[in-house]
Design an enzyme around this catalytic site. Sequence first.
Site, PDB file in Angstrom:
ATOM      1  CB  CYS A   1      -7.032 -13.566  11.236  1.00 33.06           C
ATOM      2  SG  CYS A   1      -6.574 -13.223   9.542  1.00 33.06           S
TER       3      CYS A   1
ATOM      4  CG  HIS B   1      -6.528  -9.793  13.325  1.00 33.44           C
ATOM      5  ND1 HIS B   1      -5.319 -10.416  13.164  1.00 33.44           N
ATOM      6  CD2 HIS B   1      -7.096  -9.729  12.086  1.00 33.44           C
ATOM      7  CE1 HIS B   1      -5.160 -10.722  11.887  1.00 33.44           C
ATOM      8  NE2 HIS B   1      -6.224 -10.314  11.216  1.00 33.44           N
TER       9      HIS B   1
ATOM     10  CG  ASN C   1      -3.943  -9.610   8.443  1.00 39.44           C
ATOM     11  OD1 ASN C   1      -3.605 -10.476   9.252  1.00 39.44           O
ATOM     12  ND2 ASN C   1      -5.163  -9.525   7.947  1.00 39.44           N
TER      13      ASN C   1
HETATM   14  C1  LIG Z   1      -8.890  -3.475   1.581  1.00 37.22           C
HETATM   15  C2  LIG Z   1      -9.209  -2.116   2.168  1.00 37.22           C
HETATM   16  C3  LIG Z   1      -7.951  -1.514   2.767  1.00 37.22           C
HETATM   17  C4  LIG Z   1      -9.711  -1.209   1.063  1.00 37.22           C
HETATM   18  O1  LIG Z   1     -10.052   0.023   1.609  1.00 37.22           O
HETATM   19  P1  LIG Z   1     -11.399   0.752   1.145  1.00 37.22           P
HETATM   20  O2  LIG Z   1     -11.439   2.066   1.806  1.00 37.22           O
HETATM   21  O3  LIG Z   1     -12.524  -0.218   1.424  1.00 37.22           O
HETATM   22  O4  LIG Z   1     -11.118   0.930  -0.374  1.00 37.22           O
HETATM   23  P2  LIG Z   1     -12.130   0.610  -1.573  1.00 37.22           P
HETATM   24  O5  LIG Z   1     -12.518  -0.835  -1.575  1.00 37.22           O
HETATM   25  O6  LIG Z   1     -13.199   1.627  -1.469  1.00 37.22           O
HETATM   26  O7  LIG Z   1     -11.220   0.871  -2.813  1.00 37.22           O
HETATM   27  C5  LIG Z   1     -11.116   2.167  -3.313  1.00 37.22           C
HETATM   28  C6  LIG Z   1     -10.243   2.174  -4.534  1.00 37.22           C
HETATM   29  O8  LIG Z   1      -8.887   1.924  -4.167  1.00 37.22           O
HETATM   30  C7  LIG Z   1      -8.325   1.009  -5.086  1.00 37.22           C
HETATM   31  N1  LIG Z   1      -7.258   0.283  -4.404  1.00 37.22           N
HETATM   32  C8  LIG Z   1      -7.312  -0.916  -3.779  1.00 37.22           C
HETATM   33  N2  LIG Z   1      -6.089  -1.229  -3.322  1.00 37.22           N
HETATM   34  C9  LIG Z   1      -5.284  -0.232  -3.645  1.00 37.22           C
HETATM   35  C10 LIG Z   1      -3.915   0.016  -3.432  1.00 37.22           C
HETATM   36  N3  LIG Z   1      -3.128  -0.860  -2.768  1.00 37.22           N
HETATM   37  N4  LIG Z   1      -3.385   1.156  -3.863  1.00 37.22           N
HETATM   38  C11 LIG Z   1      -4.137   2.052  -4.527  1.00 37.22           C
HETATM   39  N5  LIG Z   1      -5.434   1.878  -4.767  1.00 37.22           N
HETATM   40  C12 LIG Z   1      -5.998   0.753  -4.333  1.00 37.22           C
HETATM   41  C13 LIG Z   1      -9.455   0.130  -5.507  1.00 37.22           C
HETATM   42  O9  LIG Z   1      -9.160  -0.444  -6.732  1.00 37.22           O
HETATM   43  C14 LIG Z   1     -10.580   1.121  -5.575  1.00 37.22           C
HETATM   44  O10 LIG Z   1     -10.488   1.754  -6.825  1.00 37.22           O
HETATM   45  P3  LIG Z   1     -11.802   2.012  -7.704  1.00 37.22           P
HETATM   46  O11 LIG Z   1     -12.699   2.834  -6.840  1.00 37.22           O
HETATM   47  O12 LIG Z   1     -11.257   2.721  -8.899  1.00 37.22           O
HETATM   48  O13 LIG Z   1     -12.352   0.644  -7.981  1.00 37.22           O
HETATM   49  C15 LIG Z   1     -10.296  -2.255   3.269  1.00 37.22           C
HETATM   50  O14 LIG Z   1     -11.519  -2.556   2.672  1.00 37.22           O
HETATM   51  C16 LIG Z   1      -9.962  -3.270   4.286  1.00 37.22           C
HETATM   52  O15 LIG Z   1      -8.983  -3.168   5.002  1.00 37.22           O
HETATM   53  N6  LIG Z   1     -10.841  -4.293   4.460  1.00 37.22           N
HETATM   54  C17 LIG Z   1     -10.612  -5.326   5.442  1.00 37.22           C
HETATM   55  C18 LIG Z   1      -9.557  -6.252   4.944  1.00 37.22           C
HETATM   56  C19 LIG Z   1      -9.057  -7.160   6.027  1.00 37.22           C
HETATM   57  O16 LIG Z   1      -8.785  -6.731   7.108  1.00 37.22           O
HETATM   58  N7  LIG Z   1      -8.890  -8.424   5.692  1.00 37.22           N
HETATM   59  C20 LIG Z   1      -8.347  -9.388   6.562  1.00 37.22           C
HETATM   60  C21 LIG Z   1      -9.314  -9.760   7.610  1.00 37.22           C
HETATM   61  S1  LIG Z   1      -8.577 -10.863   8.697  1.00 37.22           S
END
Ligand SMILES: CC(C)(COP(=O)(O)OP(=O)(O)OC[C@H]1O[C@@H](n2cnc3c(N)ncnc32)[C@H](O)[C@@H]1OP(=O)(O)O)[C@@H](O)C(=O)NCCC(=O)NCCS
Length: 341
Positions: free
Chosen positions: A128, A268, A298
């Site tokens: 990215c 980003h 993204n």
């Molecule tokens: C991926 C992201 C959105 C998840 O958000 P979060 O607040 O960290 O969520 P969590 O990891 O705490 O997940 C919570 C729950 O939601 C669930 N979950 C994940 N994706 C889901 C979706 N699309 N819909 C519903 N539930 C979902 C998970 O399974 C988890 O369930 P569990 O607690 O029963 O295991 C976040 O971590 C994120 O954006 N990270 C950065 C990713 C990124 O930018 N990557 C590219 C970098 S260039």
Amino acid sequence: MSAKFKNPRANHNFQGRTCSITGVGSYLPAEILTNADLEKLVDTSDEWITSRTGIKARRRAAKDEFTSDMAAHAARRAMKMAGITGEQIDLAIVATITPDMPFPATACLVQQKIGARRAAAFDLEAACSGFIYGLEVGQQFIMSRTYDTVLVIGAEKLSSIVDWSDRNTCVLFGDGAGAAILQSRENSHGLLTAVMGADGAKADLLSMPGGGSRCPATVNSVAAKLHYLRMDGKETFKSAVQAMLSAAQEALRRCEIDITKIKCVIPHQANRRIIDAVGERLGATPEQIFVNLDKYGNTSAASVAIALDEVVSSGKIQRGDLVLLVVFGAGLTWGAAVIEW
Ligand SMILES: CC(C)(COP(=O)(O)OP(=O)(O)OC[C@H]1O[C@@H](n2cnc3c(N)ncnc32)[C@H](O)[C@@H]1OP(=O)(O)O)[C@@H](O)C(=O)NCCC(=O)NCCS
């Protein structure tokens, strides 16, 4: 030239040839996948995706539409704005993690499509962060007078490496391309500085394990889904905020300006909560920060390139305004650039 900021290149025997962006362009494929569409694919909801990420929709390229096609569309638009033909391009750089194929470089395919017959061409892989890496690499050739016209593209068909049965990742990513033409322009500082960084110790946070020399494609590797993108979302989130903040601060420090001098911050577009956390810690107002991830999700290397084109075409910035680009991606990699538009 105006002296409302310091040109950090002056520290390095800067000879006076600057590098500006003289044209920008972008391309988004036609198909729109909304959160409601994804509700039909995986166990998710519009409410979850919107509240955790800020994404409402993303684009998906057609089956017969590849990264090089989207890159070429964006490049032609940037060339039109810069008023140049393909023949004038000396170097074409494509930043991507989803090349049409492992080799030859997607940049070579784009070079052929846009008629840039004289141009050298190569791909750059910084995930990215690739577009800022590409701007900084391209600008070295302009400043050194090696080349006069460089094309930098960020382009991705992430839909080709997303596991459409994994709700943790498939809701986050989209396809698209953005391009910029770099040239020296009279009376403009252009790209003032670009901070680039990497931390390979965190390479496992976001990767596609299969398809390289470590794990070539086999029946077993495909069955184990090693040819899809994998991510530790929580750790990636934390690293992103920290790396983007320090890169942006370092870029501002080098120019001896504070955030109030920046007309537009283009972060980003990965997650609305990452953008808000970085913006707040930088002391930027919501009006300064550009967001379009609600529409596109993204798009990795294409993300800030598409956003820059939209900022320019919507009239949010005028010539002379300062813009701060700040990125983060797999690698881990990060970067920030200050540009006098
Ligand atoms: C991926 C992201 C959105 C998840 O958000 P979060 O607040 O960290 O969520 P969590 O990891 O705490 O997940 C919570 C729950 O939601 C669930 N979950 C994940 N994706 C889901 C979706 N699309 N819909 C519903 N539930 C979902 C998970 O399974 C988890 O369930 P569990 O607690 O029963 O295991 C976040 O971590 C994120 O954006 N990270 C950065 C990713 C990124 O930018 N990557 C590219 C970098 S260039």
